[in-house]
Design a protein around this motif. Structure first.
Motif, short mmCIF file in Angstrom:
data_model
loop_
_atom_site.label_atom_id
_atom_site.label_comp_id
_atom_site.label_asym_id
_atom_site.label_seq_id
_atom_site.Cartn_x
_atom_site.Cartn_y
_atom_site.Cartn_z
N THR A 34 29.03 43.61 35.89
CA THR A 34 28.62 44.94 35.39
C THR A 34 29.82 45.67 34.77
OG1 THR A 34 29.14 46.24 37.37
CG2 THR A 34 26.97 45.17 37.33
N GLY A 35 30.98 44.99 34.75
CA GLY A 35 32.17 45.60 34.14
C GLY A 35 33.07 46.26 35.16
N ILE A 36 32.73 46.17 36.45
CA ILE A 36 33.58 46.77 37.48
C ILE A 36 34.36 45.66 38.17
CG2 ILE A 36 33.61 48.05 39.65
CD1 ILE A 36 31.15 49.53 38.75
N SER A 37 35.66 45.66 37.96
CA SER A 37 36.46 44.60 38.59
C SER A 37 37.67 45.22 39.27
CB SER A 37 36.90 43.59 37.53
OG SER A 37 37.65 44.26 36.57
N CYS A 38 38.34 44.41 40.10
CA CYS A 38 39.55 44.90 40.76
C CYS A 38 40.47 43.71 40.98
CB CYS A 38 39.18 45.57 42.08
SG CYS A 38 40.62 46.29 42.88
N GLU A 39 41.52 43.65 40.13
CA GLU A 39 42.46 42.51 40.21
C GLU A 39 43.13 42.44 41.57
OE1 GLU A 39 45.48 42.20 37.16
OE2 GLU A 39 43.88 42.44 35.65
N GLU A 40 43.56 43.61 42.06
CA GLU A 40 44.32 43.68 43.32
C GLU A 40 43.62 42.97 44.47
OE1 GLU A 40 46.77 47.83 43.67
OE2 GLU A 40 44.73 47.80 44.37
N ILE A 41 42.30 43.11 44.53
CA ILE A 41 41.55 42.61 45.68
C ILE A 41 41.49 41.09 45.69
CG2 ILE A 41 39.15 42.50 44.86
CD1 ILE A 41 38.38 44.21 47.32
N GLU A 42 41.71 40.47 44.52
CA GLU A 42 41.65 39.01 44.40
C GLU A 42 42.91 38.35 44.99
OE1 GLU A 42 38.85 37.87 43.34
OE2 GLU A 42 38.03 39.53 42.16
#
Ligand code: PRP
Length: 222
Positions: A34-42
């Motif tokens: 949906t376009g909501i991502s979070c690099e940090e959490i990966e």
């Protein structure tokens, strides 16, 4: 009041509480579509607890399943993703807004075949479960059967094996744990899957943002 304590619409973060483990990975995959991502959490090596996407003004944290509705009820998170089993068991003041369609399984009464007769005759049996509220609601309110409920914290299938209980109320996914232990589904209570929950105040304050997120996720799930 400082801006930090009284955020304007433009700088208010939308906070997500995700259930640690497989549900979180599946939720993050869906959110990124949906376009909501979070690099940090990966980053699996990170010891951080709260992850931020500054650009989208979103924050994420991971919590144990039963704690997710608590964070959402108190408004520490605007949105949570958690199993329907946990929503039923915790019974918190939150809105359940969307069935995400993954994490599908069933809440069942299980035991040895012989316990089927005891259920049929409404005998006063012992029921072991990680979900005492769901078990109580099912036996007392739906079946009108008096039972003794014993709370366990895991490996619930042990209950009938070591004669702690006659049956268990537990999640059945593939059914292999039951099969390997000579147990079976005796009654089905309800189907389960991952759900999105929302804090009622957040729903009013962030109606547009949250509704458009729900709509995008619903479209992807079609
Ligand atoms: C869950 C559940 C069952 C098992 C069902 O346990 O409590 O034991 O999965 O899955 P299956 O039908 O695919 O065999 P979980 O692995 O979460 O651990 P727990 O026993 O500690 O609760």
């Amino acid at each position: 009041m400082s801006e930090e304590r009284c955020p304007t619409r433009e700088n208010r973060y939308l906070t997500f509480a995700l259930t640690k483990g497989r549900l979180a990975s599946q939720t993050l995959a869906l959110l990124s579509r949906t376009g909501i991502s979070c690099e940090e959490i990966e980053d699996k090596n990170s010891r951080k607890l709260v992850f931020v996407n500054e650009e989208l003004k979103c924050r994420f944290f991971l919590a144990k399943g039963p704690d997710v509705p608590t964070y959402v009820e108190y408004g520490a998170a605007d949105i949570g993703v958690v199993g329907k089993d946990t929503i039923l068991e915790e019974n918190r003041n939150v809105y359940e807004v969307l069935d995400l369609g993954f994490g599908k399984c069933r809440m069942c009464v299980c035991g040895p075949k012989s316990a089927g007769e005891k259920l049929l005759h409404h005998e006063r049996i012992r029921v072991a479960s990680k979900y005492p509220n769901i078990a109580r609601d099912y036996f007392y309110n739906k079946k009108h059967q008096t039972v003794d409920i014993i709370k366990l914290n895991g490996s619930v299938e042990l209950g009938p094996l070591v004669e702690l209980s006659d049956v268990i109320v537990d999640i059945v996914e593939t059914g292999s744990t039951l099969k390997e232990n000579g147990l079976e589904v005796l009654e089905e209570i309800c189907p389960l899957s991952a759900r999105m929950i929302v804090n009622p105040v957040s729903m009013r304050m962030e109606t547009e943002r949250i509704k458009s997120l729900i709509q995008s996720m619903r479209e992807l799930n079609k």
